[in-house]
Design a protein around this motif. Sequence first.
Motif, PDB file in Angstrom:
ATOM      1  N   HIS A   1      -7.364 -38.149  18.206  1.00 36.01           N
ATOM      2  CA  HIS A   1      -7.523 -39.305  16.870  1.00 36.01           C
ATOM      3  C   HIS A   1      -6.980 -39.017  15.671  1.00 36.01           C
ATOM      4  O   HIS A   1      -6.241 -39.766  15.125  1.00 36.01           O
TER       5      HIS A   1
ATOM      6  N   ASN B   1      -3.847 -41.142  13.932  1.00 40.20           N
ATOM      7  CA  ASN B   1      -3.881 -41.656  12.618  1.00 40.20           C
ATOM      8  C   ASN B   1      -3.046 -40.674  11.440  1.00 40.20           C
ATOM      9  O   ASN B   1      -2.865 -41.426  10.523  1.00 40.20           O
TER      10      ASN B   1
ATOM     11  N   PRO C   1      -8.447 -44.415  19.186  1.00 42.58           N
ATOM     12  CA  PRO C   1      -8.172 -45.454  18.376  1.00 42.58           C
ATOM     13  C   PRO C   1      -6.911 -46.086  18.702  1.00 42.58           C
ATOM     14  O   PRO C   1      -5.682 -46.070  18.027  1.00 42.58           O
TER      15      PRO C   1
ATOM     16  N   ASN D   1      -4.632 -48.651  16.802  1.00 38.53           N
ATOM     17  CA  ASN D   1      -3.676 -48.026  15.653  1.00 38.53           C
ATOM     18  C   ASN D   1      -2.435 -47.787  16.632  1.00 38.53           C
ATOM     19  O   ASN D   1      -1.288 -47.666  15.860  1.00 38.53           O
TER      20      ASN D   1
END
Lengths: 161, 381
Positions: B280, B284, B306, B309
Amino acid sequence: MEKRLIDPSQVKGWGIDADPKNDPTYPMKARNNGEHKGYSWQRPTQQRGDVEVLHSNERPHLTAVFGTSTPPRGLSGLLRRFAFRYSESSYGHWLPLMAADRIGVAEGYVEDLARGHIPNVFAERGWAAEWKYNRGSLLLRIGVGVAVISAAVAYLSSDTD
Amino acid sequence: MNYRGPLRVRIDEKPMPEILHPQDAIVRVTRSCICGSDLHLYNGSVPDTRPGMTFGHEFTGIVEQIGGEVQKLKVGDHVLVPFNIACGKCVFCQQELYGNCHESNSEATAVGAIYGYSHTAGGYDGGQAEYVRVPYADVSPTVIPDGMDPDDAVMLTDVVPTGYQAAEMAGIQPGDTVCVFGAGPVGIMAARCAWLFGAGRVIVIDCVQYRLEFARNYAPAEVYNFKELDDVVLFMKKTTDWMGADVCIDAVGAEAAGNAMQSLLGRKLLMQGGSATALHWAINSVKKGGIISIVGVYGPIDTLVPIGNVLNKGLTIRANQASVKRLLPRLIEHVQSGVLNPKALITHRVPLEYVSDAYRIFSAKLDNCIKPVLLPPSVRS
């Protein structure tokens, strides 16, 4: 934490494997498209054996070699056989296997006792190392465990009076 | 070594392994490591890990017996045994994807076979033992070069190639900022190897202070303890002039700490294929158009990351089990020339009989443990 800026030129071996073509899909594989022909390779000699081996239903047959450790048996074995009716993409495959693993632990205790071996769970969990290197934490955890069990016993005892 | 259930292993007598296939060898183990990914088995988080199995996929040993079709190895050879069991003939091995062999793991198609790594990875007993069966003995096992320290050799079976491939898959370009999540042996090695591909800056993030100190000196690298950072991703943006790292490497996998929900779902309840905190953060923290390289191991079921993203940032994600055989020639050169010094990662040499304590020391990160090696009785005598 304080950072330390590092001069790359001072790092031994810096850049010796740099590859400008490696961006971003450097071929990890030496592509020959052999898989377009399916099972086209000359398969190795097939391993023989009388050990039960479960195989994924996403392949047509056993691989040429296979592991023979701990064949399925008992109740856990029944669950494992059931699990292999489902593909690797299905929870029907993985969840029964996880359940079988836990049942297998209980079966392991029974097997140990059946052959006259009382498992030393503390030794198996490496508590000697905990005692040597992490004594305070170990004592704290034992204390908390004893307190919780004592409280539970006291509560249940009072409930039955 | 005999797995009895989560957090329980012990020494037991088991039958001697036998030649079951004409390309088998029987190897007397001289070194075997405990790997960070063994801890997934030890914690009971890999499906189809059966009590009674022997773990261990990083080992060296002396060839004691060979099957009728083995031609390259001979009895008495001291070999390092890559953790992948590979046939060398299937279309995947032919393309050097030795970690993805299609003729060694009947139980699953999504993973190749790995010694001592559950039935999901083939159901082979592993090398944390005195003797082990080695299939396809002519394909991956490699005679240890003259003069090479056996401690270096055993590290070439997994740690070094996995760390190296993590950096290789990351597509590092000269000057790139590389962020490695995880300061275990593989993360430290990935940070070290990132320099070989020309990284301009190498950052390692973990929460175990002594391991960060080790990485700081060994890689070398800038190191940060995420417990001292309010927000790892925000920190990464700030320290890269608000761009993000060019490359992020997930060298943690399923056992990641740092996010309560991930830890609960992935490590305690086993409701997903592991705690994906590091992945994660990697997704990011990397810049737009950046590359994520995953060598941390996750389980086979769904895992929360995610993924939106990944699309919106245009990321490339690359991952695989290391193709050890493909990488060995180059890595042997690096060890022999002194560019890499893998044995420096070994902090504990433990008699095989004390395997229970060794697992505890490694899993609980006791006594500043980086990498434990198990030594069978025959080596010590």
